[in-house]
Design an enzyme around this catalytic site. Structure first.
Site, mmCIF file in Angstrom:
data_model
loop_
_atom_site.group_PDB
_atom_site.id
_atom_site.type_symbol
_atom_site.label_atom_id
_atom_site.label_comp_id
_atom_site.label_asym_id
_atom_site.label_seq_id
_atom_site.Cartn_x
_atom_site.Cartn_y
_atom_site.Cartn_z
ATOM 1 N N LYS A 279 0.874 -1.223 0.157
ATOM 2 C CA LYS A 279 -0.033 0.164 0.018
ATOM 3 C C LYS A 279 0.983 1.326 -0.279
ATOM 4 C CE LYS A 279 -3.912 -1.771 2.558
ATOM 5 N NZ LYS A 279 -4.859 -1.772 3.723
ATOM 6 N N GLU A 364 -19.067 -8.786 8.236
ATOM 7 C CA GLU A 364 -20.483 -8.253 9.028
ATOM 8 C C GLU A 364 -21.255 -9.476 9.483
ATOM 9 O OE1 GLU A 364 -18.910 -5.608 5.620
ATOM 10 O OE2 GLU A 364 -19.597 -7.586 5.704
ATOM 11 N N ARG A 392 -25.517 -5.864 5.045
ATOM 12 C CA ARG A 392 -25.111 -7.259 4.732
ATOM 13 C C ARG A 392 -25.289 -8.480 5.883
ATOM 14 N NH1 ARG A 392 -19.066 -6.494 2.250
ATOM 15 N NH2 ARG A 392 -19.749 -8.104 0.843
#
Length: 615
Positions: A279, A364, A392
């Protein structure tokens, strides 16, 4: 400034370049990306990590005929720049500008909309099967990373894809793993070897020859699998799913990427390529702090991000401070987040109460049922989750929490419109989908202090509760350290007036108070969507000729609908005007302007009331 990049408007022009020029293109693309995002804001570190991978994919595969499905969608800026949207990056995430995520209606190169994570393998498998059924030569590639592999849906798709013979390539963009240089060099070499035609041909010949003796064939397959496992232990898992595992390889080495992808392009069946990236690659400050540079506002690329003191604390900070204060008072409190520690304001809590802090990854559904299990055995779990992400886990919310009437607190952030993140992240429906669930209590604070008191109220209850609050800052109300439970199901009159009464919910109390000053109207801060204050509704209906419900939620099935149901139930009468979000997916833009466009600012509210009164 960008001699190569300026010549690339579509991937076909990229594919016409000499392969030796690709590193220079990557350098220009990285520079452009940093300067562009510094001007507009957006996701930065994840996009810097996928520049070489993006170039290699478009160089090797015949896009848009070959389908690229990006997951998660915030790593696609380089993809957008190389597919004709470079000029549009100047309005990234703005009204009428380029979206921050892939969108099918924006470009034919965006094969699938992927703003929520972990959907890419399922979607790409569907595309691979469609190509098979249509008998067309078309490849489907899922690029999954940034934690998206932690979600169960990704593994459900892998499990299904591994037993099919569709030509699916899954690329794991692994930006959390690091490989030492010697091991990296070995894996780069082996990846080229294992993806090559000679290896594939020899493998098929061996399967054909040993096919007459099934036990020997199975032994050979296991031997190959475990040989790979000894070199690349992560590969064993994906081989068990039925994929041909290749990697890990250096995701910033264009020569290795192009060679490996070119080889894989000619392999049949489910393939899995493990690519390791960094990243923030190529921008030192982002490499050193990729979390800070994950989602950025405008900044000077030469100086980097300079922190500024907040004039008003954000709701996430109000929640984070309350969480720490409550945890200090009650050892039963357990904090849970599905990979949103920073976004939900839980950094301080995670440091002060590490034994009671659980980041379950992008999962989730698991987060909600995990909380239910904790509640069953006497803990008081608090699930910090975005409104749009709780969607979700709806089955778990109903089945595992509400039916069993368990004391789980849902701290729902990003409720209502969210500005630049657009319709995929807007919390437009939580009033509607929460209030229809038995045993649920649903609250919405009008300001920061009320948010703190509502969280405390929710924690004191022994049933499922939800406190939903918007993104960003509130009105700047003083936050009292002392916590006091509010009377459940009771609203309050904030302003007394005549003829018109505003029944305002959450963030809409402030603009209603402004509008009421001009209209001479009554304003009620309803506080609770469920249970609704039926007594207050009936009283307001009796004393006013027009009731106006105002909410930052879809009108259909929302808080205004609850008011109408209350009037029917008590046999009350009166005219009702419902103001809220219309029955459309509202596009990205400035949050204040979006509210104005929906008629939910002071002027829009006044206009709607005056039009109703005149009619």
């Amino acid at each position: 400034m960008y001699p190569l990049l300026d010549t690339i408007n579509i991937p076909a022009q990229l594919r016409a370049l000499d392969r030796k020029l690709l590193p220079q293109l990557a350098k220009e693309l990285r520079k452009f990306l940093i300067e562009s995002v510094a001007t507009t804001g957006g996701h930065l570190s994840s996009n810097l990590g996928t520049i070489e991978l993006t170039i290699a994919l478009h160089y090797v595969f015949n896009t848009p005929n070959d389908r690229l499905v990006w997951d998660v969608g915030h790593q696609t800026y380089a993809h957008k720049i190389l597919t004709g949207r470079r000029e549009g990056m100047s309005k990234l995430r703005m009204n009428g500008g380029v979206a921050g995520f892939p969108r099918r209606d924006e470009s034919e190169y965006d094969a699938f909309g992927t703003a929520h994570s972990s959907t890419s393998i399922s979607a790409a498998l569907g595309m691979a099967v469609a190509a098979q059924l249509e008998n067309v030569d078309r490849r489907a590639i899922a690029i999954i990373g940034d934690g998206a592999m932690s979600a169960g849906m990704a593994f459900e798709a892998l499990n299904n894809a591994g037993v099919m013979d569709a030509n699916l390539l899954v690329i794991l963009n692994d930006n959390d793993m690091s490989i030492s240089r010697p091991v990296g060099a070995l894996n780069n070499y082996l990846a080229k070897l294992m993806s090559g035609r000679f290896y594939a041909t020899a493998r098929r010949a061996g399967e054909k020859m040993l096919g007459v003796v099934p036990p020997v064939l199975e032994l050979a397959k296991r031997a190959e699998e475990h040989m790979k496992g000894m070199v690349t232990p992560a590969g064993t898992l994906f081989e068990e799913f039925g994929f041909n595992y290749i990697g890990p390889i250096d995701g910033h080495d264009l020569d290795v990427l192009v060679t490996t992808l070119s080889n894989i392009k000619h392999l049949d069946g489910p393939q899995f390529l493990h690519v390791v990236t960094r990243k923030g690659a190529g921008y030192k400050v982002a490499e050193e702090d990729p979390i800070l540079y994950h989602g950025v506002g405008k900044f000077d690329p030469d100086q980097g991000i300079v922190s500024k003191p907040e004039s008003k604390p954000a709701y996430t900070k109000i929640f984070g401070d309350w969480l720490c204060d409550m945890a200090a008072l009650d050892s039963r409190l357990v904090g849970i987040t599905p990979a949103m520690r920073e976004g939900s304001g839980m950094v301080r809590y995670s440091k002060e109460f590490p034994d009671r802090y659980f980041d379950v990854g992008i999962a989730e559904q698991h987060a909600v049922t995990f909380a239910a299990g904790l509640a069953c055995d006497g803990m008081k779990p608090v699930v910090a989750i975005y409104s749009t992400f709780l969607q979700r886990a709806y089955d778990q919310l109903v089945h595992d929490v509400a039916i069993q009437n368990l004391p789980v607190v849902f701290a729902i952030d990003r409720a209502g419109l969210v500005g630049a993140d657009g319709p995929t992240h807007a919390g437009s429906f939580d009033y509607s989908y929460l209030r229809c669930i038995p045993n649920m209590t649903v609250m919405a604070p009008a300001d920061e202090n009320e948010c703190r008191q509502m969280l405390y109220t929710a924690f004191q209850m022994d049933t499922p509760t939800a406190v939903r609050y918007p993104r960003g800052s509130g009105i700047g109300a003083e936050v009292k350290k002392e916590m006091q439970a509010l009377p459940v199901g009771r609203g309050e009159i904030c302003r007394k007036g005549e003829k018109v009464a505003f029944l305002a919910f959450g963030s809409m109390v402030a603009p209603c108070l402004e509008a009421a000053e001009e209209l001479g109207a009554t304003v009620a801060n309803m506080r609770f969507i469920k249970p609704l204050d039926d007594t207050l509704v009936a009283s307001l209906a009796a004393d006013h000729s027009l009731l106006v419900t105002v909410e930052e939620n879809a009108i259909m099935g929302g808080a205004g609908s609850a008011v109408l149901e209350s009037l029917v139930k008590c046999g009350g009468a009166g005219k009702v005007l419902q103001l809220g979000l219309p029955d459309i997916f509202i596009d990205q833009g400035d949050h204040g302007q979006m509210l104005a466009d929906c008629g939910l600012d002071k002027f829009g509210i006044i206009k709607s009331v005056q039009e109703r009164l005149s009619s």
